[in-house]
Scaffold this motif. Sequence first.
Motif, PDB file in Angstrom:
ATOM      1  N   ALA A 259       0.815  -1.210   0.000  1.00 49.49           N
ATOM      2  CA  ALA A 259       0.000   0.000   0.000  1.00 49.49           C
ATOM      3  C   ALA A 259       0.848   1.259   0.000  1.00 49.49           C
ATOM      4  CB  ALA A 259      -0.908   0.002   1.240  1.00 49.49           C
ATOM      5  N   LEU A 260       2.170   1.110   0.260  1.00 56.70           N
ATOM      6  CA  LEU A 260       3.097   2.239   0.263  1.00 56.70           C
ATOM      7  C   LEU A 260       2.672   3.323   1.235  1.00 56.70           C
ATOM      8  CD1 LEU A 260       3.834   2.519  -3.553  1.00 56.70           C
ATOM      9  CD2 LEU A 260       5.177   1.359  -1.813  1.00 56.70           C
ATOM     10  N   ALA A 261       2.141   2.906   2.368  1.00 59.95           N
ATOM     11  CA  ALA A 261       1.754   3.847   3.411  1.00 59.95           C
ATOM     12  C   ALA A 261       2.433   3.426   4.705  1.00 59.95           C
ATOM     13  CB  ALA A 261       0.231   3.857   3.595  1.00 59.95           C
ATOM     14  N   HIS A 262       2.915   4.399   5.452  1.00 61.00           N
ATOM     15  CA  HIS A 262       3.613   4.101   6.684  1.00 61.00           C
ATOM     16  C   HIS A 262       2.849   4.659   7.870  1.00 61.00           C
ATOM     17  CE1 HIS A 262       6.962   4.249   3.615  1.00 61.00           C
ATOM     18  NE2 HIS A 262       6.959   2.997   4.019  1.00 61.00           N
ATOM     19  N   LEU A 263       3.093   4.088   9.025  1.00 60.82           N
ATOM     20  CA  LEU A 263       2.467   4.565  10.245  1.00 60.82           C
ATOM     21  C   LEU A 263       3.254   5.754  10.783  1.00 60.82           C
ATOM     22  CD1 LEU A 263       1.730   1.159  12.011  1.00 60.82           C
ATOM     23  CD2 LEU A 263       0.188   2.532  10.603  1.00 60.82           C
ATOM     24  N   PRO A 264       2.618   6.619  11.546  1.00 59.52           N
ATOM     25  CA  PRO A 264       3.359   7.738  12.152  1.00 59.52           C
ATOM     26  C   PRO A 264       4.372   7.219  13.155  1.00 59.52           C
ATOM     27  CG  PRO A 264       1.121   7.600  13.028  1.00 59.52           C
ATOM     28  CD  PRO A 264       1.183   6.654  11.868  1.00 59.52           C
ATOM     29  N   PRO A 265       5.419   7.982  13.435  1.00 58.46           N
ATOM     30  CA  PRO A 265       6.432   7.542  14.395  1.00 58.46           C
ATOM     31  C   PRO A 265       5.808   7.213  15.747  1.00 58.46           C
ATOM     32  CG  PRO A 265       7.167   9.492  13.214  1.00 58.46           C
ATOM     33  CD  PRO A 265       5.723   9.310  12.857  1.00 58.46           C
ATOM     34  N   PRO A 266       6.346   6.217  16.443  1.00 55.99           N
ATOM     35  CA  PRO A 266       5.752   5.802  17.715  1.00 55.99           C
ATOM     36  C   PRO A 266       6.135   6.731  18.856  1.00 55.99           C
ATOM     37  CG  PRO A 266       7.725   4.540  17.309  1.00 55.99           C
ATOM     38  CD  PRO A 266       7.518   5.404  16.089  1.00 55.99           C
ATOM     39  N   THR A 267       5.349   6.695  19.910  1.00 53.66           N
ATOM     40  CA  THR A 267       5.767   7.344  21.148  1.00 53.66           C
ATOM     41  C   THR A 267       6.881   6.517  21.772  1.00 53.66           C
ATOM     42  OG1 THR A 267       4.171   6.107  22.483  1.00 53.66           O
ATOM     43  CG2 THR A 267       3.417   8.187  21.508  1.00 53.66           C
ATOM     44  N   ARG A 268       7.598   7.105  22.689  1.00 55.89           N
ATOM     45  CA  ARG A 268       8.689   6.381  23.345  1.00 55.89           C
ATOM     46  C   ARG A 268       8.161   5.143  24.066  1.00 55.89           C
ATOM     47  NH1 ARG A 268      13.830   7.536  24.717  1.00 55.89           N
ATOM     48  NH2 ARG A 268      13.578   9.647  23.882  1.00 55.89           N
ATOM     49  N   LEU A 269       6.979   5.266  24.696  1.00 56.11           N
ATOM     50  CA  LEU A 269       6.410   4.132  25.425  1.00 56.11           C
ATOM     51  C   LEU A 269       6.089   2.983  24.481  1.00 56.11           C
ATOM     52  CD1 LEU A 269       5.269   2.797  27.947  1.00 56.11           C
ATOM     53  CD2 LEU A 269       3.095   3.988  27.529  1.00 56.11           C
TER      54      LEU A 269
END
Length: 243
Positions: free
Chosen positions: A8-18
């Motif tokens: 799908a060439l879509a990425h998730l947003p960067p994660p929180t540190r937790l």
Amino acid sequence: MTDPAAPALAHLPPPTRLRRNLVFGTIGAAVVLGWVGDALWGSLIDRSPLTLLLLNAKPRYQLLTVNELSPWVFYPVALVRLLITKPLVWLVGAWYGPRTVGWIESRSERSGRSIRWVQKHFPRYGWIIMLITTSNPICLLAGSVGYPLIWLMVWALIGTTVRLMAVDFVGGALSDQIDWFVSWVVDHRVLVVALSITVVLVGVWWQRRQGTSPLDELASLEEGVEETAEESATETADPEVEG
């Protein structure tokens, strides 16, 4: 044949540190449990084959436990143990995208060539590759190109089930030999367990010294993608101004 679940060439947003720490921590815990299984298999093989399979589901332990457990226990437990970290590794790839592929390439020239070949053919033959193996690099790659997690797990489930069925077949054909080996291990349990613990401790020490243990690889991946992410964020926030 084109993959029915094309990326799908879509990425998730960067994660929180937790979230990041929970994911990497869970993967690391699975590695440590595998070491415990390697160290104590001689003590568990007859006393609690289910515990051994939960700790470490390597093919050799599958073969040693398949005749001791009913299919209704062996297959679900082995599948859970083998598949449990795959969504987490995919998630890392989905969070950090191409940076994870860059990390794989940086580990060695051979791994770089391999992952580039897989990446090139992934859109067309990804489903075949994942039927054969859903190793950590493949899961990272799938996440990095936006391959749907549900399809990754479908191919992983099918491929892993087929391999477990092969182990079940071989285990039935070699049941007498396996029973003899297990009996020998029980008769020499103290020696086997002592040797296993020694081998695991020495192996982990040597890998840590060389920086090649699974935990070192995991730490390197975490540091590598985070450093690249921070550099990208800095460049975006402070672009060079031309005079």
